[in-house]
Motif scaffolding. Structure first.
Motif, mmCIF file in Angstrom:
data_model
loop_
_atom_site.group_PDB
_atom_site.id
_atom_site.type_symbol
_atom_site.label_atom_id
_atom_site.label_comp_id
_atom_site.label_asym_id
_atom_site.label_seq_id
_atom_site.Cartn_x
_atom_site.Cartn_y
_atom_site.Cartn_z
ATOM 1 N N UNK A 139 24.972 -150.714 -50.998
ATOM 2 C CA UNK A 139 26.422 -150.834 -50.666
ATOM 3 C C UNK A 139 27.028 -152.237 -51.186
ATOM 4 N N UNK A 140 28.153 -152.087 -51.596
ATOM 5 C CA UNK A 140 28.779 -153.289 -52.243
ATOM 6 C C UNK A 140 30.124 -153.359 -51.527
ATOM 7 N N UNK A 141 30.650 -154.748 -51.186
ATOM 8 C CA UNK A 141 31.985 -154.854 -50.765
ATOM 9 C C UNK A 141 33.208 -154.488 -51.884
ATOM 10 N N UNK A 142 34.200 -153.987 -51.157
ATOM 11 C CA UNK A 142 35.209 -153.435 -51.872
ATOM 12 C C UNK A 142 36.070 -154.206 -52.671
ATOM 13 N N UNK A 143 36.930 -153.747 -53.494
ATOM 14 C CA UNK A 143 38.094 -154.744 -54.392
ATOM 15 C C UNK A 143 38.941 -155.439 -53.631
ATOM 16 N N UNK A 144 39.245 -155.183 -52.550
ATOM 17 C CA UNK A 144 40.157 -155.699 -51.646
ATOM 18 C C UNK A 144 39.705 -156.970 -50.841
ATOM 19 N N UNK A 145 38.452 -156.972 -50.741
ATOM 20 C CA UNK A 145 37.744 -157.898 -50.062
ATOM 21 C C UNK A 145 37.781 -159.460 -50.550
ATOM 22 N N UNK A 147 35.322 -161.148 -51.412
ATOM 23 C CA UNK A 147 34.452 -161.186 -52.676
ATOM 24 C C UNK A 147 33.908 -160.016 -53.266
ATOM 25 N N UNK A 148 35.143 -159.254 -53.971
ATOM 26 C CA UNK A 148 34.877 -158.044 -54.386
ATOM 27 C C UNK A 148 33.201 -157.795 -55.109
ATOM 28 N N UNK A 149 32.530 -156.749 -54.905
ATOM 29 C CA UNK A 149 31.132 -156.602 -55.604
ATOM 30 C C UNK A 149 30.097 -157.292 -54.935
ATOM 31 N N UNK A 150 30.238 -157.851 -53.834
ATOM 32 C CA UNK A 150 29.111 -158.673 -53.088
ATOM 33 C C UNK A 150 28.114 -157.479 -52.550
ATOM 34 N N UNK A 151 26.927 -157.588 -52.968
ATOM 35 C CA UNK A 151 25.924 -156.901 -52.311
ATOM 36 C C UNK A 151 25.759 -156.915 -50.841
ATOM 37 N N UNK A 152 25.847 -155.812 -50.170
ATOM 38 C CA UNK A 152 25.769 -155.712 -48.542
ATOM 39 C C UNK A 152 24.466 -155.231 -48.191
ATOM 40 N N UNK A 153 23.624 -154.780 -49.219
ATOM 41 C CA UNK A 153 22.421 -154.118 -48.870
ATOM 42 C C UNK A 153 21.259 -155.196 -49.399
ATOM 43 N N UNK A 154 20.186 -155.282 -48.986
ATOM 44 C CA UNK A 154 19.147 -156.023 -49.385
ATOM 45 C C UNK A 154 18.398 -155.653 -50.653
ATOM 46 N N UNK A 155 17.343 -156.338 -50.950
ATOM 47 C CA UNK A 155 16.854 -156.197 -52.576
ATOM 48 C C UNK A 155 16.291 -154.849 -52.528
ATOM 49 N N UNK A 156 15.895 -154.134 -51.557
ATOM 50 C CA UNK A 156 15.279 -152.622 -51.510
ATOM 51 C C UNK A 156 16.423 -151.684 -51.316
ATOM 52 N N UNK A 157 17.593 -152.159 -51.054
ATOM 53 C CA UNK A 157 18.683 -151.033 -50.462
ATOM 54 C C UNK A 157 18.451 -150.827 -49.302
ATOM 55 N N UNK A 158 19.303 -149.677 -48.891
ATOM 56 C CA UNK A 158 19.182 -149.187 -47.608
ATOM 57 C C UNK A 158 18.323 -147.656 -47.574
#
Length: 209
Positions: A139-145, A147-158
């Protein structure tokens, strides 16, 4: 898209080709086009899997390419017609604004991205990505956030404990359920309600129901 001969075919509502008998082609832009999405201005955005670009195509066959990261294999449009790409070989995400500005630099990374393939944007603008070479999603934060493109999932994903094997395509429904095709074991995996619901129109970007 015609993957094998690097062409793009556009049809009208009756199935008649608008792009001529052989489709649109551009040796300078298309490189094994594998995915396409349409924005609110009815422009097609084509992911070039054997290149580092996504190509914008208008209905009259005008091309414009943008460098987003190597091996774009998935493409999605958000509610504001920003373009997201899942870049398989560079293990990154690309983001191009609706006005044609590359916002992601060399690509957004982290969040467990492992040869990302499918990508979908939920009603809140968050990017949901299927990792082909890892049994997970990112998961990554959206363009309108902020900080766009910030990883919302950990190093191993979800969802590494799910039955995903070679996660391939991603879709989000009106209830906020996330659907992932699991290519390696011929399954369809549903995650119940983690996303912001979307209403997917016949043409153009996603929208909140």
């Amino acid at each position: 898209m015609d993957y094998g001969n690097s062409h793009l075919t556009i049809l009208d509502n009756s199935g008649n080709p608008l792009s001529g008998s052989s489709g649109y082609s551009s040796t300078a832009d298309f490189a094994f086009p594998v995915a396409v999405a349409v924005d609110s201005s009815r422009r097609g955005w084509v992911a070039n899997q054997s290149s580092n670009t996504v190509t914008r195509v208008t209905s009259d066959g005008t091309f414009q390419s943008y460098v987003v990261g190597y091996g774009p294999s998935g493409v999605a449009v958000d509610a504001n017609s920003n373009i997201w790409t899942a870049n398989y070989y560079s293990q990154s995400l690309g983001l191009v604004s609706s006005t044609g500005t590359v916002l992601s630099g060399t690509g957004y990374t982290g969040g467990g991205l492992t040869q990302p393939q499918g990508i979908a944007i939920d009603g809140g603008g968050t990017a949901w990505v299927a990792n082909y070479r890892s049994p997970s999603i990112s998961l990554f934060s959206g363009a309108s956030s902020a900080t766009p493109g910030t990883a919302l999932s950990g190093t191993n994903g979800l969802a590494s404990d799910s039955s995903l094997l070679e996660a391939f395509a991603t879709a989000i429904d009106q209830a906020g359920n996330v659907w992932i095709t699991s290519f390696g074991n011929n399954q369809l995996v549903e995650f119940i309600g983690p996303a912001v619901p979307v209403k997917t129109p016949m043409i153009g970007p996603v929208a909140v129901p």
